[in-house]
Write an enzyme that holds these catalytic residues in place. Structure first.
Site, PDB file in Angstrom:
ATOM      1  N   GLU A 109       0.865  -1.173   0.000  1.00 52.54           N
ATOM      2  CA  GLU A 109       0.000   0.000   0.000  1.00 52.54           C
ATOM      3  C   GLU A 109       0.900   1.221   0.000  1.00 52.54           C
ATOM      4  O   GLU A 109       1.918   1.242   0.684  1.00 52.54           O
ATOM      5  CB  GLU A 109      -0.903   0.060   1.241  1.00 52.54           C
ATOM      6  CG  GLU A 109      -1.960  -1.004   1.304  1.00 52.54           C
ATOM      7  CD  GLU A 109      -1.518  -2.218   2.112  1.00 52.54           C
ATOM      8  OE1 GLU A 109      -0.475  -2.142   2.794  1.00 52.54           O
ATOM      9  OE2 GLU A 109      -2.203  -3.244   2.039  1.00 52.54           O
ATOM     10  N   TYR A 121       7.656   2.111  -7.560  1.00 52.70           N
ATOM     11  CA  TYR A 121       7.014   0.797  -7.580  1.00 52.70           C
ATOM     12  C   TYR A 121       6.612   0.401  -8.994  1.00 52.70           C
ATOM     13  O   TYR A 121       6.782  -0.760  -9.388  1.00 52.70           O
ATOM     14  CB  TYR A 121       5.807   0.777  -6.645  1.00 52.70           C
ATOM     15  CG  TYR A 121       6.160   1.085  -5.210  1.00 52.70           C
ATOM     16  CD1 TYR A 121       7.330   0.599  -4.627  1.00 52.70           C
ATOM     17  CD2 TYR A 121       5.328   1.869  -4.424  1.00 52.70           C
ATOM     18  CE1 TYR A 121       7.658   0.891  -3.313  1.00 52.70           C
ATOM     19  CE2 TYR A 121       5.646   2.164  -3.105  1.00 52.70           C
ATOM     20  CZ  TYR A 121       6.808   1.673  -2.558  1.00 52.70           C
ATOM     21  OH  TYR A 121       7.133   1.962  -1.256  1.00 52.70           O
TER      22      TYR A 121
END
Length: 164
Positions: A109, A121
């Site tokens: 998250e 990411y």
């Protein structure tokens, strides 16, 4: 990057907590939360720090892994060291550890307002799969849920983009 990665120990908690509070002032973990995570090493947790030759910790990261699934618990890099490959090195280590533990996928998250982290990411092959509304407290910021699936190519079995 001039920092070296090594396993996080209980002796690192004060320095890591200082960096935690600096990096995540609205929703920092408590010291007890961090100590509880470290207690899970090496069985279901893997925590590392990025340490400069002077002994200064400039980043840290943690992974939970069980049942063929990994979860990036946290990654933080000191503000004046961001953009120098420390975060990429930490994430590379977490993905390598996930592969060593047989994880088929890794989840995380990330704050919806953290564009820099989301870009990192995505370079590593993470894809957005959902949103957790008001996940971060007390700020009420949403979390973007992301997943990276293991593939046969790439380091540690996970797809990875170009890292500077």
């Amino acid at each position: 990057m001039t920092a070296a990665l090594r396993a996080m120990t209980a002796a690192d908690v004060p320095a890591v907590m200082a960096l935690e509070n600096e990096t995540f002032p609205e929703d920092a973990w408590s010291e007890q939360m961090l100590r509880d995570e470290l207690a899970g090493q090496p069985h279901a947790r893997h925590y590392v720090v990025a340490e400069e030759p002077s002994g200064t910790i400039v980043g840290y990261a943690g992974l939970a892994a069980a049942g063929g699934q990994g979860d990036v618990q946290t990654i933080a890099v000191r503000a004046d060291r961001q953009g120098r490959g420390v975060g990429a090195a930490l994430l590379t280590e977490l993905l390598a550890e996930a592969a060593r533990r047989g994880c088929a996928e890794v989840f995380l998250e990330v704050r919806a307002d953290n564009d820099r982290a989301r870009a990192l990411y995505e370079r590593f092959g993470f894809e957005r799969i959902g949103v957790r509304k008001c996940y971060y407290q007390p700020s009420g910021m949403d979390a973007i849920v992301m997943r990276c699936q293991a593939r046969e190519s790439g380091p540690a079995g996970f797809v990875r983009g170009n890292v500077r």
